[in-house]
Design a protein around this motif. Structure first.
Motif, PDB file in Angstrom:
ATOM      1  N   GLY A  67       0.817  -1.222   0.000  1.00  8.83           N
ATOM      2  CA  GLY A  67       0.000   0.000   0.000  1.00  8.83           C
ATOM      3  C   GLY A  67       0.841   1.258   0.000  1.00  8.83           C
ATOM      4  N   ALA A  68       1.908   1.271   0.807  1.00 12.44           N
ATOM      5  CA  ALA A  68       2.777   2.450   0.863  1.00 12.44           C
ATOM      6  C   ALA A  68       3.504   2.652  -0.460  1.00 12.44           C
ATOM      7  N   GLY A  69       3.946   1.553  -1.083  1.00 11.31           N
ATOM      8  CA  GLY A  69       4.630   1.659  -2.363  1.00 11.31           C
ATOM      9  C   GLY A  69       3.735   2.218  -3.455  1.00 11.31           C
ATOM     10  N   LEU A  70       2.498   1.736  -3.500  1.00 12.80           N
ATOM     11  CA  LEU A  70       1.553   2.249  -4.498  1.00 12.80           C
ATOM     12  C   LEU A  70       1.239   3.718  -4.256  1.00 12.80           C
ATOM     13  N   LEU A  71       1.140   4.096  -2.980  1.00 14.92           N
ATOM     14  CA  LEU A  71       0.855   5.497  -2.665  1.00 14.92           C
ATOM     15  C   LEU A  71       1.995   6.397  -3.135  1.00 14.92           C
ATOM     16  N   VAL A  72       3.227   5.966  -2.941  1.00 18.91           N
ATOM     17  CA  VAL A  72       4.378   6.760  -3.388  1.00 18.91           C
ATOM     18  C   VAL A  72       4.339   6.942  -4.903  1.00 18.91           C
ATOM     19  N   LEU A  73       4.031   5.868  -5.630  1.00 18.26           N
ATOM     20  CA  LEU A  73       3.968   5.954  -7.092  1.00 18.26           C
ATOM     21  C   LEU A  73       2.853   6.897  -7.542  1.00 18.26           C
ATOM     22  N   GLN A  74       1.710   6.826  -6.861  1.00 12.83           N
ATOM     23  CA  GLN A  74       0.573   7.664  -7.240  1.00 12.83           C
ATOM     24  C   GLN A  74       0.850   9.140  -6.956  1.00 12.83           C
ATOM     25  N   ILE A  75       1.608   9.416  -5.911  1.00  6.64           N
ATOM     26  CA  ILE A  75       1.941  10.805  -5.579  1.00  6.64           C
ATOM     27  C   ILE A  75       3.038  11.335  -6.492  1.00  6.64           C
TER      28      ILE A  75
ATOM     29  N   LEU B  71      -6.741  -3.199   6.716  1.00 13.42           N
ATOM     30  CA  LEU B  71      -6.828  -4.363   7.605  1.00 13.42           C
ATOM     31  C   LEU B  71      -5.486  -4.638   8.275  1.00 13.42           C
ATOM     32  N   GLY B  72      -4.409  -4.449   7.506  1.00 10.31           N
ATOM     33  CA  GLY B  72      -3.082  -4.634   8.084  1.00 10.31           C
ATOM     34  C   GLY B  72      -2.823  -3.670   9.229  1.00 10.31           C
ATOM     35  N   SER B  73      -3.212  -2.414   9.053  1.00 11.49           N
ATOM     36  CA  SER B  73      -3.029  -1.429  10.122  1.00 11.49           C
ATOM     37  C   SER B  73      -3.918  -1.731  11.326  1.00 11.49           C
ATOM     38  N   MET B  74      -5.120  -2.238  11.070  1.00 11.68           N
ATOM     39  CA  MET B  74      -6.003  -2.610  12.175  1.00 11.68           C
ATOM     40  C   MET B  74      -5.400  -3.757  12.989  1.00 11.68           C
ATOM     41  N   GLU B  75      -4.834  -4.738  12.288  1.00  8.03           N
ATOM     42  CA  GLU B  75      -4.204  -5.857  12.990  1.00  8.03           C
ATOM     43  C   GLU B  75      -3.018  -5.381  13.808  1.00  8.03           C
ATOM     44  N   ARG B  76      -2.217  -4.491  13.237  1.00  2.00           N
ATOM     45  CA  ARG B  76      -1.059  -3.969  13.955  1.00  2.00           C
ATOM     46  C   ARG B  76      -1.483  -3.132  15.164  1.00  2.00           C
ATOM     47  N   ALA B  77      -2.603  -2.428  15.042  1.00  3.17           N
ATOM     48  CA  ALA B  77      -3.099  -1.633  16.170  1.00  3.17           C
ATOM     49  C   ALA B  77      -3.472  -2.528  17.349  1.00  3.17           C
ATOM     50  N   LEU B  78      -3.938  -3.745  17.064  1.00  3.28           N
ATOM     51  CA  LEU B  78      -4.257  -4.672  18.147  1.00  3.28           C
ATOM     52  C   LEU B  78      -3.010  -5.078  18.920  1.00  3.28           C
ATOM     53  N   ARG B  79      -1.837  -4.949  18.291  1.00  6.38           N
ATOM     54  CA  ARG B  79      -0.563  -5.253  18.955  1.00  6.38           C
ATOM     55  C   ARG B  79       0.163  -3.979  19.390  1.00  6.38           C
ATOM     56  N   LEU B  80      -0.512  -2.832  19.231  1.00  4.93           N
ATOM     57  CA  LEU B  80       0.070  -1.528  19.550  1.00  4.93           C
ATOM     58  C   LEU B  80       1.359  -1.303  18.767  1.00  4.93           C
ATOM     59  N   ARG B  81       1.320  -1.688  17.497  1.00  5.30           N
ATOM     60  CA  ARG B  81       2.428  -1.438  16.588  1.00  5.30           C
ATOM     61  C   ARG B  81       2.034  -0.266  15.695  1.00  5.30           C
ATOM     62  N   TYR B  82       2.929   0.698  15.549  1.00  3.34           N
ATOM     63  CA  TYR B  82       2.630   1.849  14.702  1.00  3.34           C
ATOM     64  C   TYR B  82       3.911   2.394  14.101  1.00  3.34           C
ATOM     65  N   ASN B  83       3.858   2.645  12.808  1.00  2.00           N
ATOM     66  CA  ASN B  83       4.948   3.315  12.099  1.00  2.00           C
ATOM     67  C   ASN B  83       4.350   4.449  11.309  1.00  2.00           C
ATOM     68  N   TRP B  84       4.880   5.659  11.487  1.00  3.28           N
ATOM     69  CA  TRP B  84       4.258   6.829  10.875  1.00  3.28           C
ATOM     70  C   TRP B  84       4.206   6.728   9.347  1.00  3.28           C
ATOM     71  N   LEU B  85       5.184   6.037   8.752  1.00  5.15           N
ATOM     72  CA  LEU B  85       5.212   5.936   7.301  1.00  5.15           C
ATOM     73  C   LEU B  85       4.252   4.866   6.800  1.00  5.15           C
ATOM     74  N   LEU B  86       4.315   3.669   7.390  1.00  7.08           N
ATOM     75  CA  LEU B  86       3.491   2.557   6.921  1.00  7.08           C
ATOM     76  C   LEU B  86       2.028   2.729   7.342  1.00  7.08           C
ATOM     77  N   ASP B  87       1.799   2.834   8.648  1.00  3.95           N
ATOM     78  CA  ASP B  87       0.421   2.922   9.138  1.00  3.95           C
ATOM     79  C   ASP B  87      -0.182   4.295   8.840  1.00  3.95           C
ATOM     80  N   GLY B  88       0.650   5.328   8.832  1.00  2.44           N
ATOM     81  CA  GLY B  88       0.145   6.666   8.489  1.00  2.44           C
ATOM     82  C   GLY B  88      -0.310   6.743   7.046  1.00  2.44           C
ATOM     83  N   ALA B  89       0.370   6.023   6.143  1.00  2.00           N
ATOM     84  CA  ALA B  89      -0.012   6.022   4.730  1.00  2.00           C
ATOM     85  C   ALA B  89      -1.347   5.329   4.522  1.00  2.00           C
ATOM     86  N   ALA B  90      -1.658   4.338   5.360  1.00  2.52           N
ATOM     87  CA  ALA B  90      -2.926   3.609   5.224  1.00  2.52           C
ATOM     88  C   ALA B  90      -4.070   4.354   5.867  1.00  2.52           C
ATOM     89  N   ASN B  91      -3.765   5.360   6.686  1.00  3.76           N
ATOM     90  CA  ASN B  91      -4.797   6.086   7.426  1.00  3.76           C
ATOM     91  C   ASN B  91      -5.632   6.954   6.495  1.00  3.76           C
TER      92      ASN B  91
END
Length: 217
Positions: free
Chosen positions: A152-160, A197-217
């Motif tokens: 998802g992050a890779g596709l977002l970079v290409l689209q931007i 869905l990936g970010s939701m799963e990571r949130a259940l583990r309190l995992r967050y990365n501003w680049l990866l999870d922020g891009a999916a937000n």
């Protein structure tokens, strides 16, 4: 300096609680409630239990989502998120992303961090139990979540990058960029949903990365 300023602002948002009892966690709270616990020893040696209760279904965009701090089952304090509750020996810090809790940690005065324990019946607690009872399965689920976010992050970079490259000053220096990936709409939507869905799963583990999870937000 920035970290100290952030914590001072969080401390100013803390309001005293009204002493109401902590509501029991019910199964229908699963989609919209997070509950964490932390046992601590008071200055007089008395053992106490702190709890952080956050209701997900509140409107995050309004900035009115609150974290509630309970002491031995009674509402001790509350604060808008991001929150920082002073407790014996340090601070309980609470923060959210668009997909759930991204931080619920006890930070000591020496800077040592400890994640609070999720309630066993909560979504975070069930995910922690899966990790404990089935570590191999948990690992593969976490890996799939990471892969979906990377795609998802890779596709977002290409689209931007493509429309940015058409800005005259950039185009004159670097030329126009043509994305090598052209996906049909249905696949774009599917991959976007997978990243969420990936970010939701990571949130259940309190995992967050501003680049990866922020891009999916």
């Amino acid at each position: 300096m920035f970290e100290k300023g952030r914590r001072r602002r969080a401390a100013r948002r803390v309001q005293p609680g009204d002493g109401r009892p902590l509501q029991r966690f019910r199964w229908w709270h699963l989609p919209g409630r997070a509950l964490f616990h932390l046992p601590l020893t008071q200055d007089d040696g008395r053992r106490t239990m702190y709890a952080i209760d956050v209701r997900h279904w509140q409107n995050q965009s309004s900035g009115n989502v609150k974290a509630h701090l309970y002491l031995d089952g009674r509402l001790h304090a509350e604060s808008r998120i991001p929150a920082g509750f002073p407790v014996p020996g340090g601070t309980i810090e609470v923060a959210m992303s668009g997909f759930g809790i991204k931080r619920c940690h006890y930070v000591t005065a020496q800077g040592v961090e400890q994640q609070l324990a999720p309630h066993p019946a909560s979504a975070e607690g069930r995910r922690a139990r899966l990790d404990r009872d089935h570590p191999a399965l948990s690992h593969w689920i976490g890996l799939c979540s990471l892969i979906l976010l990377l795609i998802g992050a890779g596709l977002l970079v290409l689209q931007i990058a493509e429309p940015l490259s058409r800005i005259p000053p950039i185009a004159s220096r670097l030329g126009n960029f043509e994305s090598p990936v052209r996906l049909p709409l249905w696949l774009n939507i599917t991959l976007g949903a997978g990243a969420a869905l990936g970010s939701m799963e990571r949130a259940l583990r309190l995992r967050y990365n501003w680049l990866l999870d922020g891009a999916a937000n």
